[in-house]
Design an enzyme around this catalytic site. Structure first.
Site, short mmCIF file in Angstrom:
data_model
loop_
_atom_site.label_atom_id
_atom_site.label_comp_id
_atom_site.label_asym_id
_atom_site.label_seq_id
_atom_site.Cartn_x
_atom_site.Cartn_y
_atom_site.Cartn_z
N SER A 60 0.79 -1.23 0.00
CA SER A 60 0.00 0.00 0.00
C SER A 60 0.82 1.28 0.00
CB SER A 60 -0.96 0.01 1.19
OG SER A 60 -2.04 -0.88 0.96
N LYS A 63 -0.10 3.66 -2.66
CA LYS A 63 -1.12 4.69 -2.55
C LYS A 63 -0.53 6.10 -2.44
CE LYS A 63 -4.67 1.66 -0.56
NZ LYS A 63 -3.95 0.43 -0.15
N SER A 119 -5.54 3.01 4.69
CA SER A 119 -5.01 2.21 3.58
C SER A 119 -6.13 1.46 2.85
CB SER A 119 -3.95 1.23 4.08
OG SER A 119 -3.05 0.90 3.06
#
Length: 338
Positions: A60, A63, A119
């Protein structure tokens, strides 16, 4: 107070050279991470590297780029509600999610913050499909941005970071992406938050708590950025801190002690920062503010005050030479520092 003391006090109050100094042969930290990279976000200088170009699954931490692309390409729709499709609601069952439901009304701005804190993989897809017509079109912009930033060992397949053989990055590239993001005010505002009450349009809200424990670890100046964990790539983390106007970024990949590594790497990074030449700190401005137009105005005002006082006392000062000489020295010092 003598004119000379007044001048020195005025100059000292306005500006002071950055005092960051080298540590004497600091010992490189031993870290658990398979790969790690620490950089000076202001200069791009490498401060530490351990297998920095080893490809791995970023999880993640992906992101970070999702947020950057959304902020830069969705500026006109930040206060419009996100589009939640079946694809956004069908991410893997064990993935971290924001908990979107069909019909939820959340602005793009708030969805971005919620996504980065908890997340949320579902939010990442919804954001991508809101900013661009399709997820694939959004991911194409993620890859274009990575290339533009010099993240040449990175390739994205999705906006959330769930594992794929063609979705990879490196510690060096993640640090570059994080450092770029920290230059964007909206990005900085998001990733520094440890909690966020994400509002829905109907007035309800969801309490979001950041997965990034570094923010509340007590490390001085901690202000970001993003966690990432997958079975394929292990625990990853990109962290940021700002001290005395200087920002250091550390990227950690596949570490069983990512927060311990973060503490050690960031402490080491700040200990080996090179001084920036001709960089000044405004004493009475917010902590760490570098010399800006405001600073120049303060210097000019202080110099004008000193010059006025020098003219009125020119005949009285004799202890350290004439006042005119002293005023000229102050003016030269200000001109040189500017």
């Amino acid at each position: 107070m003598s004119l000379k003391k007044t001048i020195l006090a005025a100059l000292t109050a306005c500006v002071a050279l950055s005092s960051i100094a080298f540590a004497e042969n600091p010992e490189s930290p031993a870290v658990a991470a398979q790969a790690a990279y620490v950089m000076d976000a202001d200069t791009g200088d490498e401060l530490y590297a351990k297998q920095p170009d080893l490809r791995g699954y970023p999880g993640s931490t992906t992101k970070m780029m999702t947020c950057i692309v959304a902020l830069e390409n969705g500026q006109g729709i930040m206060d419009k509600t996100i589009r939640i499709t079946d694809k956004a609601l069908s991410v893997e069952s064990d993935a971290s999610v924001l908990g979107l439901q069909q019909g939820d009304q959340i602005t793009l701005r708030n969805a971005l913050t919620g996504m980065m804190l908890v997340s949320g993989c579902d939010a990442a897809v919804a954001i991508a499909e809101t900013v661009e017509p399709t997820e694939d079109a959004f991911v194409a912009k993620m890859n274009a941005k990575a290339a533009a930033l010099g993240a040449t060992h990175t390739h994205f397949v999705n906006p959330h970071g769930l594992p794929d053989a063609n979705h990879y990055s490196t510690a060096r590239d993640l640090a570059k992406i994080g450092a770029y993001g920290m230059k964007l005010p909206a990005f900085r505002d998001i990733v520094k938050r440890s909690t966020f009450d994400m509002p829905y349009v109907d007035g309800s809200y969801k309490h979001c708590v950041s997965t990034n424990e570094f923010l509340t670890s007590g490390f001085p100046g901690a202000n970001g950025i993003k966690t990432g964990t997958t079975n394929a790539g292990g625990p990853c983390l990109v962290v940021s801190a700002t001290q005395n106007g200087r920002t250091v970024i550390a990227a950690i990949m596949n570490s069983e002690d990512r927060y311990g590594d973060a503490q050690a790497l960031m402490k080491y990074g700040f200990s080996v920062l090179k001084p920036l030449e001709n960089v000044y700190i405004i004493r009475k401005a917010p902590a760490g503010q570098t010399l800006t137009e405001l600073g120049r105005q303060q210097m000019e005002q202080a110099k004008a005050a000193v010059d006025a006082k020098a003219k009125s006392k020119a005949a009285k000062e004799t202890a350290y030479g004439t006042d005119a000489d002293t005023a000229d020295m102050a003016a030269a010092a200000v001109k040189k520092s500017a």
